[in-house]
Design an enzyme around this catalytic site. Structure first.
Site, PDB file in Angstrom:
ATOM      1  N   CYS A  39      41.247  51.418  50.802  1.00  0.00           N
ATOM      2  CA  CYS A  39      40.590  51.103  49.377  1.00  0.00           C
ATOM      3  C   CYS A  39      40.674  49.562  49.007  1.00  0.00           C
ATOM      4  CB  CYS A  39      41.417  51.724  48.137  1.00  0.00           C
ATOM      5  SG  CYS A  39      42.863  51.732  47.892  1.00  0.00           S
ATOM      6  N   CYS A  64      45.728  49.683  40.890  1.00  0.00           N
ATOM      7  CA  CYS A  64      45.338  50.555  39.673  1.00  0.00           C
ATOM      8  C   CYS A  64      46.807  51.088  39.258  1.00  0.00           C
ATOM      9  CB  CYS A  64      44.134  51.108  39.592  1.00  0.00           C
ATOM     10  SG  CYS A  64      44.403  52.596  40.820  1.00  0.00           S
ATOM     11  N   CYS A 108      46.642  56.774  46.599  1.00  0.00           N
ATOM     12  CA  CYS A 108      47.759  55.761  46.246  1.00  0.00           C
ATOM     13  C   CYS A 108      49.052  56.115  46.601  1.00  0.00           C
ATOM     14  CB  CYS A 108      47.498  55.623  44.647  1.00  0.00           C
ATOM     15  SG  CYS A 108      45.917  54.924  44.307  1.00  0.00           S
TER      16      CYS A 108
END
Ligand code: ADP
Length: 430
Positions: A39, A64, A108
């Site tokens: 990403c 994030c 993530c």
């Protein structure tokens, strides 16, 4: 990138995202890794190990909330764990501890687990070398191997030659696996395979170097969107261009203009390849992938001779019969130099429909397989012609990353699996 508060996360995940534990670099560390995920998010881990246990760890990310939460949780889970156990912490363990993450952010956790694993492996590597060096007998000061070729001068070797060989060996000792990608002809997709293989390894958390010695047609900078990058000098040699967890070196970075023609004779090619191996600060790598020019000329020969012990070669071809003679030459070349052939890849084998992924055999296929059978080397598989591969190369993005969910990317992953698993194969055979 998303705001931490916009996401529906469990209270635990929310807490770790808003108040990340162990965030920021650790100064007294002895294991470290940095990876950029598919990403585009970067994650970095540091571990300080004492008596085989992780006493402190920290992380950093430009990602994030879920990335912060995953990194933070990973540092908590490994506190006081043995490094040998910490390498097994997986994405699912982080997700479980966080009470889950939104589906579209589960990657993530994978990035955090992979980076943590790479940092632990970095420590394990350093420790292995340190242990070997403690044996007291003379050994190479880099790898600790008593049998290391650079331990003492060869008969008739000048002091200067020995010193040069020692410097080269000192770099090579820090690179666990060296794999060369070869082809009989140009334009068959050798660089495409090299780029995607290196990217796949990077995404798995391996420390990867990609060395482009295609002196006359360096295409790696374009394929990775690194055109215009210049090489910098560091304290310990030339610094390769870094892309996520991948270190890239190409003659393309040294040319003042991409249209510049390189006119070099054999000895000059050998010199520049030697410089790429000896004077580039590759650091500790799990894999060095070498994109060699087509054929069996000066460059592949120089690479194999300089490296000495190559872990394997991948031979890329197209299905057509005209490619057959050249592939055979590449395989014979490897056999002569005692480079194990990991296998043959048949590229541009059929056409993959961009809409449904179905592969239509436009021309004859199967040439690569029959040569591999004939020459008794493994056949790794066939990659279809896929317009998205061309697109990704032109856009400077690795296809396997950019189009990860497509049938062709998954087929590519299956094909390169044996190369990724090389560690296990090599260790079994030694
Ligand atoms: P080589 O290194 O053998 O000279 P490259 O990897 O540079 O070949 O590939 C030549 C061109 O073919 C590039 O534009 C690349 O994008 C394209 N290409 C390679 N493999 C495929 C494929 N399977 N489908 C579509 N295009 C491909």
């Amino acid at each position: 990138m998303c705001a931490k508060d916009d996401l529906k996360m469990s209270p635990i995940a929310q807490d770790h995202a808003l108040h990340p534990r162990n965030n920021g670099p650790l100064w007294n560390y002895n294991g470290h890794a940095r990876i950029t995920g598919p990403c585009g998010t970067m994650m970095e881990f540091w571990v300080a190990v004492e008596q085989d246990k992780i006493k402190r760890s920290s992380f950093s990310t430009d990602g994030c909330g879920p990335s912060l939460a995953s990194g933070s949780m990973a540092t908590c889970l490994v506190q006081d764990k043995r490094v040998e156990d910490a390498v097994f912490v997986q994405a699912k363990d982080l997700l479980e501890a966080l009470g889950g993450l939104p589906k579209e952010h589960e990657h993530c956790a994978l990035l955090a687990a992979n980076t943590l694993k790479a940092a632990c492996e970095d420590w394990l590597d350093r420790n292995r070398r340190h242990e070997k060096n403690k044996t007291g007998e003379p050994s190479c000061d880099t790898c600790g191997e008593k049998e290391c070729a650079a331990k003492s001068p060869r008969p008739d070797e000048s002091k200067k030659d020995f010193e040069e060989r020692r410097q080269l060996q000192a770099r090579l000792c820090r690179i666990r696996r060296k794999v060369v990608v070869l082809s009989g002809k140009g334009g068959v997709g050798k660089s495409t395979v090299a780029v995607n293989l290196a990217t796949a390894l990077m995404l798995l958390g391996k420390r990867v170097g990609l060395m482009d010695v295609d002196i006359h047609g360096p295409s790696i900078p374009t394929m990775l969107g690194l055109e215009g990058e210049m090489i910098q000098s560091g304290e310990d040699g030339m610094l390769p261009v870094e892309l996520g967890g991948m270190k890239v070196m190409s003659i393309g970075f040294l040319l003042p203009h991409p249209n510049e023609a390189v006119i070099w004779r054999g000895p000059m090619k050998m010199a520049v390849i030697k410089q790429f191996l000896k004077d580039v600060d590759w650091g500790d790598l799990d894999f060095l992938i070498i994109d060699s020019p087509p054929g069996t000329g000066d460059e592949p020969l120089s690479v194999c001779q300089l490296i000495g012990k190559m872990d394997g070669a991948v031979v890329v071809t197209t299905p057509q019969k005209v490619a057959a003679v050249d592939v055979r030459k590449s395989i014979t070349f490897c056999q002569r130099l005692q480079v194990p052939v990991i296998g043959v890849i048949e590229n541009m084998s059929g056409f993959a429909c961009p809409a449904c992924g179905e592969v239509t055999p436009v021309f004859r296929t199967g040439g690569g397989r029959s040569i591999a059978q004939d020459m008794q080397v493994p056949f790794l598989g066939a990659i279809p012609m896929d317009p998205q591969i061309t697109e990704a190369c032109d856009e400077g993005r690795a296809f396997i990353h950019q189009y990860a969910s497509t049938a062709t990317a998954q087929c590519m992953e299956r094909i390169i699996r044996p190369i990724i698993d090389l560690d296990a194969v090599v260790e079994k055979n030694t």
